[in-house]
Design an enzyme around this catalytic site. Structure first.
Site, PDB file in Angstrom:
ATOM      1  N   TRP A   1     -12.385  21.246  12.426  1.00 48.52           N
ATOM      2  CA  TRP A   1     -12.037  20.403  11.276  1.00 48.52           C
ATOM      3  C   TRP A   1     -13.111  20.513  10.211  1.00 48.52           C
ATOM      4  O   TRP A   1     -14.302  20.499  10.500  1.00 48.52           O
ATOM      5  CB  TRP A   1     -11.925  18.935  11.699  1.00 48.52           C
ATOM      6  CG  TRP A   1     -10.867  18.677  12.727  1.00 48.52           C
ATOM      7  CD1 TRP A   1     -11.043  18.508  14.065  1.00 48.52           C
ATOM      8  CD2 TRP A   1      -9.469  18.564  12.498  1.00 48.52           C
ATOM      9  NE1 TRP A   1      -9.846  18.289  14.679  1.00 48.52           N
ATOM     10  CE2 TRP A   1      -8.860  18.316  13.750  1.00 48.52           C
ATOM     11  CE3 TRP A   1      -8.667  18.641  11.364  1.00 48.52           C
ATOM     12  CZ2 TRP A   1      -7.488  18.145  13.890  1.00 48.52           C
ATOM     13  CZ3 TRP A   1      -7.299  18.476  11.514  1.00 48.52           C
ATOM     14  CH2 TRP A   1      -6.725  18.238  12.757  1.00 48.52           C
TER      15      TRP A   1
ATOM     16  N   THR B   1       0.857  -1.176   0.000  1.00 50.59           N
ATOM     17  CA  THR B   1       0.000   0.000   0.000  1.00 50.59           C
ATOM     18  C   THR B   1       0.896   1.230   0.000  1.00 50.59           C
ATOM     19  O   THR B   1       1.894   1.268   0.708  1.00 50.59           O
ATOM     20  CB  THR B   1      -0.950  -0.014   1.215  1.00 50.59           C
ATOM     21  OG1 THR B   1      -1.702   1.186   1.220  1.00 50.59           O
ATOM     22  CG2 THR B   1      -0.236  -0.163   2.536  1.00 50.59           C
TER      23      THR B   1
ATOM     24  N   GLU C   1      -4.725  -3.091   4.351  1.00 50.72           N
ATOM     25  CA  GLU C   1      -4.345  -3.715   5.629  1.00 50.72           C
ATOM     26  C   GLU C   1      -5.413  -4.669   6.144  1.00 50.72           C
ATOM     27  O   GLU C   1      -5.218  -5.348   7.145  1.00 50.72           O
ATOM     28  CB  GLU C   1      -4.129  -2.620   6.691  1.00 50.72           C
ATOM     29  CG  GLU C   1      -2.846  -1.818   6.545  1.00 50.72           C
ATOM     30  CD  GLU C   1      -2.968  -0.635   5.591  1.00 50.72           C
ATOM     31  OE1 GLU C   1      -3.900  -0.620   4.759  1.00 50.72           O
ATOM     32  OE2 GLU C   1      -2.116   0.263   5.657  1.00 50.72           O
TER      33      GLU C   1
ATOM     34  N   LYS D   1      -7.878  21.920   8.652  1.00 55.16           N
ATOM     35  CA  LYS D   1      -7.937  22.443  10.018  1.00 55.16           C
ATOM     36  C   LYS D   1      -8.095  23.954   9.945  1.00 55.16           C
ATOM     37  O   LYS D   1      -7.166  24.661   9.591  1.00 55.16           O
ATOM     38  CB  LYS D   1      -6.627  22.081  10.744  1.00 55.16           C
ATOM     39  CG  LYS D   1      -6.696  22.253  12.231  1.00 55.16           C
ATOM     40  CD  LYS D   1      -5.489  21.582  12.873  1.00 55.16           C
ATOM     41  CE  LYS D   1      -4.591  22.616  13.488  1.00 55.16           C
ATOM     42  NZ  LYS D   1      -3.206  22.243  13.591  1.00 55.16           N
TER      43      LYS D   1
HETATM   44  P1  AMP Z   1      -6.232   1.366   0.170  1.00 54.48           P
HETATM   45  O1  AMP Z   1      -5.534   0.512   1.123  1.00 54.48           O
HETATM   46  O2  AMP Z   1      -5.347   1.937  -0.886  1.00 54.48           O
HETATM   47  O3  AMP Z   1      -7.425   0.717  -0.425  1.00 54.48           O
HETATM   48  O4  AMP Z   1      -6.759   2.646   0.978  1.00 54.48           O
HETATM   49  C1  AMP Z   1      -7.536   2.517   2.135  1.00 54.48           C
HETATM   50  C2  AMP Z   1      -8.095   3.858   2.500  1.00 54.48           C
HETATM   51  O5  AMP Z   1      -9.006   4.300   1.480  1.00 54.48           O
HETATM   52  C3  AMP Z   1      -8.920   3.864   3.765  1.00 54.48           C
HETATM   53  O6  AMP Z   1      -8.123   3.935   4.922  1.00 54.48           O
HETATM   54  C4  AMP Z   1      -9.776   5.103   3.560  1.00 54.48           C
HETATM   55  O7  AMP Z   1      -9.081   6.278   3.878  1.00 54.48           O
HETATM   56  C5  AMP Z   1     -10.019   5.091   2.071  1.00 54.48           C
HETATM   57  N1  AMP Z   1     -11.327   4.495   1.794  1.00 54.48           N
HETATM   58  C6  AMP Z   1     -11.596   3.262   1.348  1.00 54.48           C
HETATM   59  N2  AMP Z   1     -12.932   3.089   1.187  1.00 54.48           N
HETATM   60  C7  AMP Z   1     -13.520   4.247   1.575  1.00 54.48           C
HETATM   61  C8  AMP Z   1     -14.875   4.710   1.687  1.00 54.48           C
HETATM   62  N3  AMP Z   1     -15.907   3.942   1.334  1.00 54.48           N
HETATM   63  N4  AMP Z   1     -15.078   5.954   2.150  1.00 54.48           N
HETATM   64  C9  AMP Z   1     -14.062   6.753   2.498  1.00 54.48           C
HETATM   65  N5  AMP Z   1     -12.769   6.381   2.423  1.00 54.48           N
HETATM   66  C10 AMP Z   1     -12.492   5.150   1.963  1.00 54.48           C
END
Ligand code: AMP
Length: 568
Positions: free
Chosen positions: A445, A183, A330, A440
Site C-alpha cells: 500500500w 455526510t 459520524e 495498491k
Molecule cells: P467528514 O465526515 O466529511 O468530516 O469526513 C471524515 C473523514 O475525513 C475521516 O474519516 C477522514 O478520512 C478524513 N479526515 C478528517 N480529519 C482528518 C485528518 N486530520 N487527517 C486525515 N484525514 C482526516
C-alpha cells in the site's frame, strides 16, 4: 442513587453562556461591514424564534432545516431549535441539486431557514421538495427586501418579531435527537447522522478542554468551518457555553475578508480545513505587513491531514499553534487532536520532534476508544507501522445512520470508520489514508496522503493530489496532480526528486500532471473521486502504458473492505 439525574440538555449549557456573559459579542461579516449583537440579544431572539416555531406547530423531534452561512441567525437556530426538542438539520449549501433534493426529502424537513443570497439555489428545487411547509428568509441587514419564487416565504425578522422572548425550555430525555448532518460518501446517497443532546453535551465539554482545543471564556472564536459541516465542529456550541466572543465570516470566505475579520475582531482561535489555512497563508505571504495577528493563538485544522510544512509555517512565522484534529461527521465530529506539547514528556522535546508529533493524526479525546483491526477484525499490533481499519466507539459516535441501515459500517458496537491507520507506541493515531484512496501497488500500500503532504511542502507548490491509476502489472500506480503557486516554476523532475528524498523508489508517482485548480468536495476537501473521474474522462494512461495496444483497465472500483494489516 445519590446524585441528581439531571438530563444533559444543550439548553442548559447555552443558557449558561448567555447568563454569565450577557454583554459578550457575536460579530458577523455583512455586505456593509459587520452585524453585532450580544449573547443576551441572542438568547432573547432565540426565545422569540422558539415561540414562533412552537406556534407553527413544530413538535418534539420535527426537523427544522437551515440553509445558511455562519452568522448570528444561524446561532439563534442552534439555540432555539434543539432547546424546544426539535431537530436542527444543517443542510450543506454546496451540495448538488440531486443530493439536496434527496436529503431534504429524506430528513422530512418541515421548515427551511435560508440566507437571502442562497435563494437561487433553493428556488428551482421547490417542486421537488413539496413537504417543506414554509421558507424563512434571512435578509441582508439594511438591503432592499428580498424577492423569491419559493412558496410560503416569510422574512426572518417579521417571523420572530411577532413573538415574545419569554420561554422556559422544556425538560426531556438527554437521548433526544438534536441535530442532523448528512455526510457524502464516495458511493450512494448521503447518509444522515443524528446527534443527540447527550452526545453533543459531552462532545462540547471534551472539545473545550485544555488539552483539546483549550477554549476559554476569554477567547474570541471564529468557526470558519461551516455550521453545516458537522455543526461547525461544535465550536459555536462550545463558545456559546463559555460565553466566549464569536466572530463569524458569513459568505465572506475568501482569504482577504477572513484574515481581515480575524485581525480586526481579535480572534484568538479559529477552525477550518487545510485548504482554508493554505489560502490564508498565501495571502499573508503576499501582504506580510498588512495584518496584526498578534491576538491569534490557535488554528484548529482538520477534515483532512494538513501538510507539516503548513503547520510549521504558522508557528515559525507567526507563533500560531496549529492544532491538528481528526474527526468524522459520524462522531459529532471530534475524535483525536494533536498539539505541539501534548504530554509532560514533550516539554523536553525540541521543536522538530514536537512538530513530528503534530503531523501525526493525534491522541484520543477523553471519552472515546479506538482500535485498529485487520480484515478479520482481529486487533493489529500498535507499533506505528502495522496498518489496519480504524474502529471507534464512545458516547458521541453514531450507532446507525438515520433511517438508512448500513450494517457493514457498524460492528459489535464499534463504528467502522473507513480510515486506514496505525497506532504508535506513544498511542498516537496515524491515518494513512481513506481505504478508498490508498494506492495498491504490487501487493503493497502507498499512502496518497503522505505523498500529497510531502509534495505540498515543496517550494512553489500550492496544492497537490495523488490518486491511483490502473496498471496491468502492479495493479495500481500513483499519479500526482500539482497546482503551482502563482509565478512558481515547477518541473516534473523537480517534484519527483523531492519525493525521492523521503519515499522508496516504488512509492514515487509514475507521473506528475500540472493543473490550475483541483476539485474540492462540498466541505472543502480535495475531491479525489472527482480527480479520478476527470482522468478517466480525459482517457488518461500512465506513461509506460501509452502507445500500448488495448486500453488499460478502467479505473477500478476501490476496495471497500478493510485493507489487510501490513507494514507501512
Ligand atoms: P467528514 O465526515 O466529511 O468530516 O469526513 C471524515 C473523514 O475525513 C475521516 O474519516 C477522514 O478520512 C478524513 N479526515 C478528517 N480529519 C482528518 C485528518 N486530520 N487527517 C486525515 N484525514 C482526516
Amino acid at each position: 442513587m445519590t446524585m441528581q439525574k439531571t438530563p444533559l440538555l444543550m439548553s442548559r449549557l447555552l443558557d449558561r453562556g448567555a447568563w454569565i456573559a450577557p454583554d459578550e459579542e457575536v460579530v458577523t461579516l455583512t455586505g456593509g461591514g459587520t452585524h453585532r449583537q450580544t449573547y443576551a440579544d441572542t438568547r432573547r431572539r432565540a426565545g422569540q424564534l422558539a415561540n414562533g416555531l412552537l406556534d407553527l406547530g413544530i413538535a418534539f423531534g420535527d426537523r427544522v432545516a437551515s440553509f445558511m452561512w455562519n452568522g448570528w441567525r444561524h446561532l439563534e437556530l442552534y439555540q432555539a431549535v434543539p432547546s424546544i426538542g426539535a431537530v436542527l438539520h444543517t443542510v450543506n449549501i454546496r451540495l448538488g441539486a440531486g443530493d439536496l433534493e434527496y436529503i431534504i426529502n429524506h430528513a422530512e424537513d418541515r421548515i427551511i431557514f435560508v440566507d437571502e443570497d442562497l435563494l437561487p439555489i433553493l428556488e428551482p428545487l421547490a417542486p421537488a421538495i413539496p413537504r417543506v411547509e414554509r421558507f424563512v428568509v434571512c435578509g441582508e441587514p439594511g438591503a432592499e427586501r428580498w424577492e423569491t419564487s419559493l412558496p410560503n416565504a416569510i422574512d426572518y425578522e417579521d417571523f420572530i418579531g411577532g413573538y415574545g422572548d419569554a420561554i422556559e425550555w422544556p425538560e426531556f430525555d438527554e437521548n433526544a435527537p438534536l441535530g442532523l448532518c448528512y455526510t457524502s460518501g464516495t458511493t450512494g446517497n448521503p447518509k444522515g447522522v443524528m446527534y443527540t443532546h447527550r452526545s453533543t453535551y459531552l462532545h462540547t465539554m471534551a472539545e473545550a478542554m485544555t488539552d483539546t482545543m483549550g477554549l476559554s471564556a476569554t477567547d474570541c472564536a471564529c468557526a470558519v468551518v461551516p455550521m453545516f459541516h458537522a455543526m461547525g465542529w461544535g465550536l459555536p456550541f462550545a463558545a456559546a457555553m463559555l460565553g466566549a466572543k464569536q466572530a463569524m465570516p458569513h459568505r465572506f470566505m475568501a482569504p482577504e475578508p477572513l484574515t481581515g475579520l480575524i485581525a480586526s475582531e481579535g480572534v484568538t482561535v479559529s477552525a477550518g480545513v487545510p485548504t482554508i489555512w493554505q489560502g490564508v497563508r498565501a495571502h499573508l505571504e503576499a501582504e506580510p505587513e498588512r495584518y496584526d495577528l498578534s491576538a491569534l493563538d490557535r488554528l484548529v485544522c482538520g477534515g483532512s491531514a494538513p501538510p507539516v510544512s503548513l503547520i510549521r509555517w504558522y508557528w515559525d512565522v507567526h507563533r500560531i499553534e496549529m492544532i491538528h484534529a481528526w474527526g468524522m461527521t459520524e462522531m459529532n465530529p471530534l475524535g483525536t487532536v494533536s498539539r505541539r506539547i501534548a504530554k509532560r514528556s514533550h516539554l523536553a522535546l525540541d521543536e522538530d520532534a514536537r512538530f513530528a508529533n503534530v503531523a501525526k493524526t493525534g491522541l484520543l479525546s477523553p471519552g472515546l476508544e479506538m482500535k485498529i483491526v485487520d480484515e478479520e477484525f482481529r486487533p493489529v499490533r500498535q507499533d506505528g507501522k502495522s496498518l489496519g481499519e480504524l474502529l471507534v466507539r464512545g458516547p458521541w459516535v453514531c450507532s446507525e445512520y438515520y433511517h438508512d441501515p448500513q450494517p457493514e459500517k457498524f460492528r459489535d458496537g464499534w463504528l467502522v470508520t473507513g480510515d486506514i491507520a496505525a497506532i504508535d507506541a506513544e498511542r498516537y493515531l496515524v491515518i494513512a489514508d481513506r481505504s478508498k484512496d490508498l494506492v495498491k501497488s504490487g501487493g503493497e500500500w502507498i499512502s496518497s496522503v503522505d505523498l500529497e503532504n510531502h509534495i505540498a511542502g515543496l517550494e512553489g507548490v500550492a496544492q497537490a493530489a495523488v490518486v491511483a491509476q490502473p496498471h496491468p502489472k502492479w495493479d495500481e500506480r500513483p499519479v500526482a496532480l500539482v497546482v503551482p503557486a502563482p509565478g512558481a516554476e515547477l518541473s516534473e523532475g523537480g517534484v519527483l526528486a523531492h519525493c525521492a528524498k523521503q519515499f522508496a523508489k516504488w512509492q514515487i508517482p509514475d507521473d506528475v500532471l500540472f493543473r490550475d485548480t483541483l476539485p474540492l468536495t462540498a466541505t472543502g476537501k480535495l475531491d479525489k473521486k472527482a480527480v479520478r473521474a476527470e482522468l478517466e474522462a480525459e482517457g488518461y494512461r500512465l506513461p509506460d502504458l501509452r502507445g500500448e495496444a488495448g486500453a488499460p483497465a478502467p479505473v477500478p472500483a476501490f476496495a471497500s473492505t478493510p485493507a489487510p494489516a501490513r507494514t507501512a
